[in-house]
Design a protein around this motif. Structure first.
Motif, PDB file in Angstrom:
ATOM      1  N   MET A 144       0.841  -1.201   0.000  1.00 17.82           N
ATOM      2  CA  MET A 144       0.000   0.000   0.000  1.00 17.82           C
ATOM      3  C   MET A 144       0.873   1.246   0.000  1.00 17.82           C
ATOM      4  O   MET A 144       1.897   1.291   0.682  1.00 17.82           O
ATOM      5  N   ARG A 145       0.478   2.222  -0.794  1.00 13.51           N
ATOM      6  CA  ARG A 145       1.128   3.516  -0.736  1.00 13.51           C
ATOM      7  C   ARG A 145       0.550   4.283   0.438  1.00 13.51           C
ATOM      8  O   ARG A 145      -0.664   4.354   0.623  1.00 13.51           O
ATOM      9  N   CYS A 146       1.415   4.879   1.219  1.00 13.17           N
ATOM     10  CA  CYS A 146       0.950   5.613   2.398  1.00 13.17           C
ATOM     11  C   CYS A 146       0.025   6.759   2.018  1.00 13.17           C
ATOM     12  O   CYS A 146      -0.923   7.078   2.739  1.00 13.17           O
ATOM     13  N   VAL A 147       0.275   7.371   0.860  1.00 16.57           N
ATOM     14  CA  VAL A 147      -0.531   8.508   0.445  1.00 16.57           C
ATOM     15  C   VAL A 147      -1.977   8.091   0.155  1.00 16.57           C
ATOM     16  O   VAL A 147      -2.893   8.928   0.201  1.00 16.57           O
ATOM     17  N   ASP A 148      -2.207   6.818  -0.131  1.00 18.40           N
ATOM     18  CA  ASP A 148      -3.547   6.327  -0.438  1.00 18.40           C
ATOM     19  C   ASP A 148      -4.297   5.830   0.791  1.00 18.40           C
ATOM     20  O   ASP A 148      -5.439   5.377   0.675  1.00 18.40           O
ATOM     21  N   SER A 179      11.041  -6.833  18.851  1.00 26.28           N
ATOM     22  CA  SER A 179      10.516  -5.703  18.082  1.00 26.28           C
ATOM     23  C   SER A 179       9.801  -6.190  16.831  1.00 26.28           C
ATOM     24  O   SER A 179      10.042  -7.293  16.340  1.00 26.28           O
ATOM     25  N   TRP A 180       8.950  -5.319  16.321  1.00 28.70           N
ATOM     26  CA  TRP A 180       8.213  -5.558  15.074  1.00 28.70           C
ATOM     27  C   TRP A 180       8.575  -4.439  14.110  1.00 28.70           C
ATOM     28  O   TRP A 180       8.276  -3.271  14.375  1.00 28.70           O
ATOM     29  N   PHE A 181       9.246  -4.786  13.018  1.00 26.17           N
ATOM     30  CA  PHE A 181       9.660  -3.796  12.029  1.00 26.17           C
ATOM     31  C   PHE A 181       8.892  -3.990  10.727  1.00 26.17           C
ATOM     32  O   PHE A 181       8.736  -5.117  10.240  1.00 26.17           O
ATOM     33  N   LEU A 182       8.424  -2.872  10.181  1.00 25.49           N
ATOM     34  CA  LEU A 182       7.775  -2.864   8.873  1.00 25.49           C
ATOM     35  C   LEU A 182       8.649  -2.056   7.911  1.00 25.49           C
ATOM     36  O   LEU A 182       9.326  -1.121   8.324  1.00 25.49           O
ATOM     37  N   TYR A 183       8.627  -2.450   6.634  1.00 28.12           N
ATOM     38  CA  TYR A 183       9.546  -1.882   5.664  1.00 28.12           C
ATOM     39  C   TYR A 183       8.869  -0.780   4.860  1.00 28.12           C
ATOM     40  O   TYR A 183       7.846  -1.018   4.202  1.00 28.12           O
ATOM     41  N   LEU A 184       9.435   0.404   4.907  1.00 36.37           N
ATOM     42  CA  LEU A 184       8.981   1.525   4.098  1.00 36.37           C
ATOM     43  C   LEU A 184       9.908   1.657   2.900  1.00 36.37           C
ATOM     44  O   LEU A 184      11.112   1.874   3.065  1.00 36.37           O
ATOM     45  N   LYS A 185       9.359   1.539   1.701  1.00 37.63           N
ATOM     46  CA  LYS A 185      10.150   1.532   0.480  1.00 37.63           C
ATOM     47  C   LYS A 185       9.645   2.635  -0.457  1.00 37.63           C
ATOM     48  O   LYS A 185       8.433   2.720  -0.708  1.00 37.63           O
ATOM     49  N   ALA A 275       6.954  11.497   2.835  1.00 31.44           N
ATOM     50  CA  ALA A 275       6.119  10.414   3.360  1.00 31.44           C
ATOM     51  C   ALA A 275       5.189   9.864   2.281  1.00 31.44           C
ATOM     52  O   ALA A 275       4.891   8.663   2.245  1.00 31.44           O
ATOM     53  N   ASP A 276       4.741  10.736   1.366  1.00 27.66           N
ATOM     54  CA  ASP A 276       3.833  10.298   0.308  1.00 27.66           C
ATOM     55  C   ASP A 276       4.511   9.385  -0.710  1.00 27.66           C
ATOM     56  O   ASP A 276       3.835   8.702  -1.479  1.00 27.66           O
ATOM     57  N   ASP A 277       5.842   9.386  -0.746  1.00 27.72           N
ATOM     58  CA  ASP A 277       6.573   8.537  -1.694  1.00 27.72           C
ATOM     59  C   ASP A 277       6.643   7.083  -1.246  1.00 27.72           C
ATOM     60  O   ASP A 277       6.925   6.198  -2.066  1.00 27.72           O
ATOM     61  N   PHE A 278       6.411   6.827   0.027  1.00 26.94           N
ATOM     62  CA  PHE A 278       6.715   5.511   0.571  1.00 26.94           C
ATOM     63  C   PHE A 278       5.552   4.535   0.460  1.00 26.94           C
ATOM     64  O   PHE A 278       4.383   4.905   0.569  1.00 26.94           O
ATOM     65  N   MET A 279       5.913   3.294   0.256  1.00 28.73           N
ATOM     66  CA  MET A 279       4.997   2.171   0.227  1.00 28.73           C
ATOM     67  C   MET A 279       5.351   1.237   1.385  1.00 28.73           C
ATOM     68  O   MET A 279       6.525   1.000   1.657  1.00 28.73           O
ATOM     69  N   LEU A 280       4.346   0.740   2.091  1.00 29.52           N
ATOM     70  CA  LEU A 280       4.561  -0.206   3.182  1.00 29.52           C
ATOM     71  C   LEU A 280       4.475  -1.608   2.605  1.00 29.52           C
ATOM     72  O   LEU A 280       3.433  -2.007   2.065  1.00 29.52           O
TER      73      LEU A 280
END
Length: 333
Positions: A144-148, A179-185, A275-280
């Motif tokens: 998902m794109r964060c901007v959406d 810890s729980w890490f999620l990847y922002l790409k 921040a709008d460029d990143f996808m989780l």
């Protein structure tokens, strides 16, 4: 007392907003692929240059399933999870120093590391490598794109099953952290920061303290490491974690992601990404143990549920349906 009140107030506000957003997005689906671990796992070696093996969770009469999309990482251990036992109730991978057990009925997974035996002696320098036992997924079923997104709800039900510190502990060097890490790409090809990456984490447990504070800095585990933003447990937990008692983390992390990008900019990282460029897309969860401590945690349930604008998912590479998700052998991309 004031600090405790502030922590509880912040925690309750976070839960309130997360619940409100979940109610407004009841159709949100968990984007974790194979959330019940039915397809098995890939298992790394103890060094990054070692081959990865595949472990299927099927008995002979159950038929073959799709390739695994989860991976177990066991960096810098002396054992290699070489023993596997598969029954209709559970699957256990183990060696002399650690074990990973999957409950085939409930989907729960328990990560246990006896670092007091894995280390031949207590670590004496921060430059020495440390034991990892992580559960990873390089790509979600849906990215998902964060901007959406209107919100990104993460929720996990966990239970500390073991915590036993052995010998003298230096708080500057020795800890058991879960810890729980999620990847922002950054996958926006037209962005000047295309291919930027940010570690976004939730600190769940630290053996040195009841609650952790939010941490934002470079990842010093590898040379030229990426930026880490790790939300402290004082923001997500109302009570300290104790052995044998289940607890739940539930939070809308979208505001935290925006704070993480802003913090990275302040410290000179990812200057060409917003921040709008990143996808989780992708995650890992588990233990990093830097001292002679035996630790275990059960993940009873784990969800990442975006609430998307117009109830639409932004897909990565695949315009129709869920992606075919596999961990592969080359880790995070």
């Amino acid at each position: 007392m004031a600090k405790c009140v502030n922590r509880c107030f912040g925690f309750l506000c976070g839960v309130f907003f997360a619940c409100a957003l979940c109610a407004s997005g009841e159709d949100a689906q968990n984007v974790l692929a194979d959330a019940a671990f039915a397809r098995g796992v890939m298992v790394t070696g103890v060094g990054h240059d070692e081959p990865v093996k595949e472990v299927r969770f099927s008995l002979e009469d159950e038929g073959e399933k799709e390739s695994p999309c989860w991976r177990i990482a066991q960096w810098h251990s002396r054992g290699k999870l070489e023993h596997t036992e598969v029954t209709r109730e559970k699957v256990t991978l183990r060696d002399a120093f650690k074990s990973v057990t999957f409950n085939r009925k409930t989907g729960a997974v328990t990560l246990t590391a006896d670092a007091s035996r894995d280390y031949e002696k207590q670590r004496e320098s921060a430059a020495e490598p440390w034991v990892h036992l992580l559960l990873e997924q390089g790509y979600f079923a849906r990215a998902m794109r964060c901007v959406d997104a209107e919100a990104i709800i993460v929720e996990a039900e966990l239970e500390l099953t073991r915590m036993d510190e052995k010998g003298p502990q230096n708080m500057a060097l020795h800890a058991a952290q879960f810890s729980w890490f999620l990847y922002l790409k950054n996958q926006e090809e037209n962005s000047p920061g295309w291919h930027d990456f940010l570690w976004f984490g939730l600190s769940i447990f630290d053996s040195r303290r009841d609650f952790t504070q939010t941490y934002a800095a470079q990842d010093f585990a590898v040379p030229a490491g990426k930026f880490i933003y790790n939300v402290g447990s004082e923001e997500t937990l109302a009570e300290k974690v104790v052995p044998g008692k289940r607890f739940t983390i539930r939070r809308d992390i979208l505001p935290d992601i925006k704070k993480a990008v802003a913090a990275a900019h302040t410290q000179g990282f990812i200057p060409h990404s917003t921040a709008d460029d990143f996808m989780l897309d992708g995650m890992n969860i588990g233990w990093e143990i830097t001292g002679m401590t035996d630790a275990g945690m059960t993940i009873h349930r784990m969800e990442v549920k975006p609430v998307m604008r117009n109830a639409k998912y932004e897909m990565l590479n695949e315009p129709h349906g869920e992606r075919s998700v596999t961990c592969g052998t080359d880790g995070i991309k």
